[in-house]
Design an enzyme around this catalytic site. Structure first.
Site, PDB file in Angstrom:
ATOM      1  N   ARG A 218      18.928 -19.210 -17.247  1.00 41.32           N
ATOM      2  CA  ARG A 218      19.745 -20.095 -16.395  1.00 41.32           C
ATOM      3  C   ARG A 218      18.996 -21.402 -16.101  1.00 41.32           C
ATOM      4  NH1 ARG A 218      21.309 -15.987 -11.674  1.00 41.32           N
ATOM      5  NH2 ARG A 218      19.252 -15.201 -12.247  1.00 41.32           N
TER       6      ARG A 218
ATOM      7  N   VAL B  85      17.636  -9.900  -6.558  1.00 38.69           N
ATOM      8  CA  VAL B  85      17.255  -9.845  -5.136  1.00 38.69           C
ATOM      9  C   VAL B  85      17.682  -8.504  -4.549  1.00 38.69           C
ATOM     10  CG1 VAL B  85      17.629 -10.853  -2.852  1.00 38.69           C
ATOM     11  CG2 VAL B  85      17.337 -12.341  -4.840  1.00 38.69           C
TER      12      VAL B  85
ATOM     13  N   PHE C 219       1.441 -24.315  -8.644  1.00 37.60           N
ATOM     14  CA  PHE C 219       2.576 -25.209  -8.918  1.00 37.60           C
ATOM     15  C   PHE C 219       2.138 -26.634  -9.213  1.00 37.60           C
ATOM     16  CE2 PHE C 219       6.640 -22.931  -8.182  1.00 37.60           C
ATOM     17  CZ  PHE C 219       6.076 -21.685  -8.170  1.00 37.60           C
TER      18      PHE C 219
ATOM     19  N   PHE D 108      11.694 -14.415  -0.809  1.00 36.61           N
ATOM     20  CA  PHE D 108      10.852 -15.416  -1.485  1.00 36.61           C
ATOM     21  C   PHE D 108      10.353 -14.831  -2.805  1.00 36.61           C
ATOM     22  CE2 PHE D 108      10.888 -18.300   2.025  1.00 36.61           C
ATOM     23  CZ  PHE D 108      11.017 -17.490   3.153  1.00 36.61           C
TER      24      PHE D 108
ATOM     25  N   LYS E  69      19.510 -25.240  -7.925  1.00 30.58           N
ATOM     26  CA  LYS E  69      20.626 -25.006  -6.983  1.00 30.58           C
ATOM     27  C   LYS E  69      20.193 -25.329  -5.550  1.00 30.58           C
ATOM     28  CE  LYS E  69      21.364 -20.547  -6.093  1.00 30.58           C
ATOM     29  NZ  LYS E  69      21.042 -20.279  -4.687  1.00 30.58           N
TER      30      LYS E  69
ATOM     31  N   CYS F 185      17.274 -20.874  -8.954  1.00 37.47           N
ATOM     32  CA  CYS F 185      16.986 -21.239  -7.560  1.00 37.47           C
ATOM     33  C   CYS F 185      16.686 -22.707  -7.341  1.00 37.47           C
ATOM     34  CB  CYS F 185      15.828 -20.377  -7.051  1.00 37.47           C
ATOM     35  SG  CYS F 185      16.262 -18.647  -7.058  1.00 37.47           S
TER      36      CYS F 185
HETATM   37  C1  UDX Z   1      11.453 -19.629  -7.077  1.00 33.31           C
HETATM   38  C2  UDX Z   1      10.479 -19.556  -5.903  1.00 33.31           C
HETATM   39  O1  UDX Z   1       9.141 -19.578  -6.421  1.00 33.31           O
HETATM   40  C3  UDX Z   1      10.701 -18.240  -5.145  1.00 33.31           C
HETATM   41  O2  UDX Z   1       9.834 -18.200  -4.023  1.00 33.31           O
HETATM   42  C4  UDX Z   1      12.160 -18.201  -4.673  1.00 33.31           C
HETATM   43  O3  UDX Z   1      12.428 -17.006  -3.967  1.00 33.31           O
HETATM   44  C5  UDX Z   1      13.091 -18.300  -5.864  1.00 33.31           C
HETATM   45  O4  UDX Z   1      12.828 -19.493  -6.608  1.00 33.31           O
HETATM   46  P1  UDX Z   1      11.653 -18.653  -9.505  1.00 33.31           P
HETATM   47  O5  UDX Z   1      12.754 -19.649  -9.623  1.00 33.31           O
HETATM   48  O6  UDX Z   1      11.888 -17.257  -9.922  1.00 33.31           O
HETATM   49  O7  UDX Z   1      11.160 -18.573  -7.948  1.00 33.31           O
HETATM   50  O8  UDX Z   1      10.430 -19.174 -10.392  1.00 33.31           O
HETATM   51  P2  UDX Z   1       9.131 -20.067 -10.135  1.00 33.31           P
HETATM   52  O9  UDX Z   1       7.965 -19.270 -10.550  1.00 33.31           O
HETATM   53  O10 UDX Z   1       9.154 -20.660  -8.789  1.00 33.31           O
HETATM   54  O11 UDX Z   1       9.328 -21.252 -11.223  1.00 33.31           O
HETATM   55  C6  UDX Z   1      10.452 -22.082 -11.093  1.00 33.31           C
HETATM   56  C7  UDX Z   1      10.404 -23.107 -12.234  1.00 33.31           C
HETATM   57  O12 UDX Z   1       9.296 -23.995 -12.043  1.00 33.31           O
HETATM   58  C8  UDX Z   1      10.214 -22.487 -13.622  1.00 33.31           C
HETATM   59  O13 UDX Z   1      11.019 -23.203 -14.548  1.00 33.31           O
HETATM   60  C9  UDX Z   1       8.739 -22.719 -13.915  1.00 33.31           C
HETATM   61  O14 UDX Z   1       8.465 -22.806 -15.312  1.00 33.31           O
HETATM   62  C10 UDX Z   1       8.525 -24.070 -13.237  1.00 33.31           C
HETATM   63  N1  UDX Z   1       7.146 -24.333 -12.873  1.00 33.31           N
HETATM   64  C11 UDX Z   1       6.537 -23.515 -11.978  1.00 33.31           C
HETATM   65  C12 UDX Z   1       6.490 -25.433 -13.423  1.00 33.31           C
HETATM   66  O15 UDX Z   1       7.050 -26.165 -14.246  1.00 33.31           O
HETATM   67  N2  UDX Z   1       5.211 -25.696 -13.045  1.00 33.31           N
HETATM   68  C13 UDX Z   1       4.543 -24.902 -12.145  1.00 33.31           C
HETATM   69  O16 UDX Z   1       3.382 -25.184 -11.847  1.00 33.31           O
HETATM   70  C14 UDX Z   1       5.222 -23.779 -11.602  1.00 33.31           C
END
Ligand code: UDX
Length: 438
Positions: free
Chosen positions: A332, A12, A253, A153, A267, A264
């Protein structure tokens, strides 16, 4: 443009610092970790983040971006200070704010003239007032200051583009003076009319948790739907494709998998539930998403065991993908961790490959054989498990993989592969929510 200090050089702090420098500000990224700062000064970014090396190098080159361990001196010379330190999960989901408190203290001690203090770290709702009190206590009335909540974000693996072209910028403050200054900091985004949400501090802090928790709920929802599809003969791919055609739902998602990981969602969901509970509010939906996510990790090992006809003992298994998501080296809270623990308990010999995360997972599981390619990982194995949505796995040569394996048995925990192709080549396989598709 403004003179800015960013406290914290994680993904970040570093992305925000380099991004704000790219917007024309003069930025110093500071950290107490001398080794980390000198690594970055030598152009070595201590984690994989696409595009970050170039963004940092470009702004160091122009002289707008520099690094220091002298936090106090940098704060004294700044007009705005961003707190971007980590807020790890303490007991019972409560966020550990010790790094935030340290940052507030050093800012207070070095408050020589008016400054805006903006918190980028994800902090419990109400922390803005906590930071205000620490700065007030340590500045002893030497100068005025204002507090802003400016949550980030950024997604790992897409953090640079998420910073440079954000969906929105959220600013929480009760000061017109601070707002005027922060608008200058983000001037290029204002000029290109990026949506700005201007509100009070606790609302801005809430927006961050509300967004992350909702995304986690969405993932747990689609994972549970996929589990249902496994039992009722529906194809989750078609279900989500049809759902996504409703603009209110969107396609984002809605990809089922082994459960969400990262620094994130796990937590932030627990921290939000904890904060709500402290205020006598029960967040049943978020709690259910947390429970469903834990269940999803056990579903992966249950489906693998079923695929292996309950005979996993001492087998050789290839694990393709270690990072919690694609385009990062971060492990993580990766859902691969419980899988590796399970395979170790079964006495399995594990061969693992991840384009970026081998080194980080080796710190946790040194006994795994880390390979440098798909072909090396699948050679002679009794089964392969695809756990991270890297494009490389999506496009792998399944016929070749099948030839190299001892048994053509594969569990696609991310639904990356075509069931028809797996079938045609003669694989016995599992995926998530597509058991009827052959
Ligand atoms: C997230 C938020 O998206 C971001 O906006 C915030 O600032 C920080 O946390 P991040 O944790 O980096 O970002 O990854 P992200 O792309 O959100 O995926 C999080 C988890 O969800 C990953 O393990 C990913 O594999 C999983 N995921 C994501 C799914 O299982 N299915 C999906 O459709 C999308």
């Amino acid at each position: 443009m403004k003179k800015i200090t960013i406290i914290g050089t994680g993904y970040v702090g570093l992305v925000s610092g380099a991004g704000l420098a790219d917007f024309g500000n003069e930025v110093v990224c500071v950290d107490i970790n001398k080794e980390k700062v000198s690594q970055i000064e030598d152009g070595i970014i201590p984690f994989y983040e696409p595009g970050l090396n170039e963004l940092v190098a470009r702004n160091v080159e122009t002289g707008r971006l520099s690094f220091s361990t002298n936090i106090g001196e940098s704060v004294q010379e700044s007009e705005a200070v961003f707190i971007a330190v980590w807020t790890p999960m303490g007991n019972d989901g409560e966020a550990d704010l010790s790094a935030v408190e340290d940052a507030g203290r050093v800012i207070g001690q070095n408050l020589t003239d008016y400054k805006v203090v903006a918190t980028k770290s994800t902090v419990p709702i109400g922390t803005g007032e906590f930071i205000r009190s620490i700065i007030r206590e340590n500045s002893k009335g030497r100068a005025e200051f204002d507090i802003i909540s400016n949550p980030e974000f950024l997604r790992e693996g897409a953090a640079v583009s998420d910073f440079m072209i954000p969906n929105r910028v959220v600013i929480g403050t009760d000061s017109e003076r601070a707002l005027a200054l922060i608008k200058e900091v983000y001037r290029p985004l204002f000029i290109n009319e990026t949506p700005m949400v201007i509100t009070n501090i606790q609302t801005a802090e809430t927006i961050k948790y509300a967004s992350n928790a909702f995304l986690a709920v969405k993932i747990s929802y689609v994972n549970e739907l996929a589990n249902l599809c496994d039992e009722n003969g529906a194809d989750i791919h078609t279900v989500t494709r049809a759902m996504a055609l409703d603009g209110r739902i969107s396609s984002k998602f809605l990809h089922p998998g082994p459960g969400y990981g990262g620094s994130c969602f796990p937590k932030d969901t627990k921290a939000l539930v904890h904060q709500a509970k402290e205020r006598g509010v029960n967040l049943e939906v978020v709690k259910a998403a947390i429970r469903a996510n834990e269940f999803q990790k056990s579903r992966v090992t249950e489906k693998l065991e079923r695929l292996m006809k309950n005979d996993l003992d001492n087998k050789t298994i290839a694990v393709l993908g270690l990072a919690f998501k694609a385009n990062t080296d971060d492990v993580r809270e990766s859902p691969v961790i419980p899988l590796l623990t399970f395979l170790a308990e079964k006495g399995c010999n594990v061969r693992a490959y991840d384009p970026k995360a081998n080194k980080n997972m080796a710190k946790l599981f040194p006994d795994v054989n880390y390979c440098s390619s798909i072909e090396e990982a699948v050679k002679g194995v009794d089964a392969a498990v695809v756990m991270t949505e890297w494009h490389e796995f999506r496009g792998m040569d399944l016929a070749r993989v099948g030839e190299l394996m001892n048994e053509k048995v594969l569990f696609d925990a991310r639904n990356l592969l075509s069931p028809n192709e797996l079938n045609r080549i003669g694989f016995r396989f599992e995926n998530i929510g597509r058991s009827s598709v052959r």
